[in-house]
Design an enzyme around this catalytic site. Structure first.
Site, PDB file in Angstrom:
ATOM      1  N   LYS A 189       1.036  -0.994   0.043  1.00  0.00           N
ATOM      2  CA  LYS A 189       0.228  -0.155   0.228  1.00  0.00           C
ATOM      3  C   LYS A 189       1.243   0.808  -0.007  1.00  0.00           C
ATOM      4  CE  LYS A 189      -3.795  -2.828   0.067  1.00  0.00           C
ATOM      5  NZ  LYS A 189      -4.347  -3.537   0.481  1.00  0.00           N
TER       6      LYS A 189
HETATM    7  C1  LIG Z   1      -5.575  -4.242   0.560  1.00  0.00           C
HETATM    8  C2  LIG Z   1      -6.609  -4.670   0.606  1.00  0.00           C
HETATM    9  C3  LIG Z   1      -7.559  -4.493   1.892  1.00  0.00           C
HETATM   10  C4  LIG Z   1      -7.031  -5.284   3.249  1.00  0.00           C
HETATM   11  O1  LIG Z   1      -6.072  -5.118   4.103  1.00  0.00           O
HETATM   12  P1  LIG Z   1      -5.688  -5.293   4.640  1.00  0.00           P
HETATM   13  O2  LIG Z   1      -4.919  -4.304   5.326  1.00  0.00           O
HETATM   14  O3  LIG Z   1      -4.230  -6.685   4.614  1.00  0.00           O
HETATM   15  O4  LIG Z   1      -6.128  -6.303   6.068  1.00  0.00           O
HETATM   16  C5  LIG Z   1      -8.900  -4.348   1.713  1.00  0.00           C
HETATM   17  N1  LIG Z   1      -9.524  -4.139   0.549  1.00  0.00           N
HETATM   18  C6  LIG Z   1      -9.542  -3.950  -0.182  1.00  0.00           C
HETATM   19  C7  LIG Z   1      -9.929  -3.254  -0.757  1.00  0.00           C
HETATM   20  C8  LIG Z   1      -7.469  -4.218  -0.003  1.00  0.00           C
HETATM   21  O5  LIG Z   1      -6.573  -3.594  -1.631  1.00  0.00           O
END
Ligand SMILES: *Cc1c(COP(=O)(O)O)cnc(C)c1O
Length: 390
Positions: A189
């Protein structure tokens, strides 16, 4: 066109960008007397809320946990329904299942690939307890339209903000409003703490969420263990365990300070790709609505399959053969066996999502990728198009 030469080094899809400041901050925390949720986590929460105008904030161990806790905070449970999109990562829906509620999947707008507000009304029933849009690829969903429908029905909105840290909608930062909004700091991210998340929203809701995130205890560890603290606490709900550690928060604080530079670089890469692909009939570049500023979490290229002799999967194989790592965001919910079989889902129920899936490719996008590498990626894409156009 000059002949394309395959490079030797592999270009990964989204390597994390961790500098010496992050490493020093983590080491300093490890050497301190407090490594789990404590002063660094509180500081990270405050700094995040200050940066994005959040009414309140709660650092957690993931965005998934933030979504789960949000649903629990609103009392979503057995037999309830939550409206969300099929065009998302599985965790958006898994957390609804964890609370024994039903995800009601609706389709997306063709341009932004975010929840289509026009489809919400028809999906609302007496069981609807929340609406959960996803700010896909960092492009905010059409929140005014979604909010107007939600408010008219008295249904709360939970925002899956895994992608849009730093994004704005009509000049307002995502996370600046009262809706429970869950950000992700997963390794790929824009802002990373390896694993982690931040839940923002109305202070009263965040207070409930905070208790639920730490066993339902009414006093956290730092309050109990610091000088003058009491060992006493009460469990006031059967809570969960998804707090952030100070090790992660130390990393997050440094990353937060770099967000302007991270945004600028991601925007530069995205603009570069779009400029290179402009006018190519086989390629559709990402759309950015004039109402928003995307965080450019993903660069999602869409193939115009009518123009090509190969499909998306072969296109990806061609990119891999040229030493480029790509991804697909996402395999939509209705194609996963658990959801497909449980709810008898077919592509007809979400035609835009379904058709999009066979066209999308996420190109390498990270602050760690150089200008020379993005030029190579663009050359490779155009080479594959040239070799495989009808
Ligand atoms: C990455 C992601 C998540 C989950 O994030 P985590 O921090 O790994 O739990 C949820 N929704 C979307 C759209 C994502 O891309």
């Amino acid at each position: 066109m000059p002949t394309f030469k395959i490079r030797e080094d592999y270009i990964p899809f989204s390597p994390p960008s961790i500098g010496s400041e992050e490493i020093e901050a983590v080491v300093e925390t490890l050497k301190s007397d407090w490594i789990t949720t404590g002063p660094k986590t509180r500081k990270f929460e405050e700094a995040f809320a200050a940066a994005y105008g959040s009414p309140a904030s709660l650092a957690l161990n993931s965005c998934t946990a933030g979504l789960h806790i949000s649903l629990a905070t609103l009392g979503v449970g057995s037999g309830d329904e939550v409206i969300t999109v099929a065009h998302t990562f599985c965790s958006t829906c898994n957390v609804i299942e964890h609370l024994h509620a039903k995800p009601v999947l609706i389709d997306i707008e063709p341009q932004t690939m975010c929840m289509d507000p026009k489809l919400i009304e028809a999906a609302i029933t007496s069981k609807t307890k929340a609406i959960m849009p996803v700010h896909y690829a960092g492009h905010p969903a059409d929140m005014d339209a979604i909010q107007a429908i939600a408010d008219a029905h008295g249904i709360p909105v939970i925002e899956d903000a895994a992608h849009p840290v730093g994004a704005t909608y009509k000049g307002r930062f995502i996370g600046s409003g009262p809706n429970l909004t869950s950000f992700s700091f997963y390794a790929t991210k824009n802002l990373t703490t390896a694993e982690g998340g931040m839940l923002t929203g109305d202070p009263e809701l965040i207070k409930i969420a905070k208790e639920l995130s730490l066993h339902g205890m009414n006093r956290d560890a730092i309050t109990r263990y610091q000088k003058g603290g009491s060992w006493k606490y009460e469990v006031v709900s059967a809570g969960y365990k998804c707090n952030m550690t100070d090790i992660q928060a130390a990393l997050g604080l440094v990353q937060l300070g770099k967000m302007d530079a991270i945004y600028a670089r991601r925007k530069h890469i995205s603009d570069y790709y779009s400029a290179r692909f402009a006018g190519c009939a086989a390629l559709e570049t990402p759309y950015e609505s004039p109402d928003v500023r995307s965080s450019w979490h993903l660069y999602v290229l869409r193939l115009n399959l009518d123009e090509l002799r190969i499909g998306r999967d072969e296109f990806i194989e061609e990119l891999k053969a040229r030493n480029i790592g790509v991804s697909v965001h996402y395999i939509p919910i209705h194609l996963h066996p658990y959801y497909r079989d449980k709810y008898q889902l077919t592509g007809d129920t979400v035609p835009v999502t379904d058709a999009n899936f066979y066209r999308i490719i996420s190109l390498p996008l990270s602050t760690k990728i150089s200008d020379e590498e993005i030029a190579y990626v663009a050359d490779a894409v155009l080479d594959i198009v040239a070799l495989n156009s009808k």
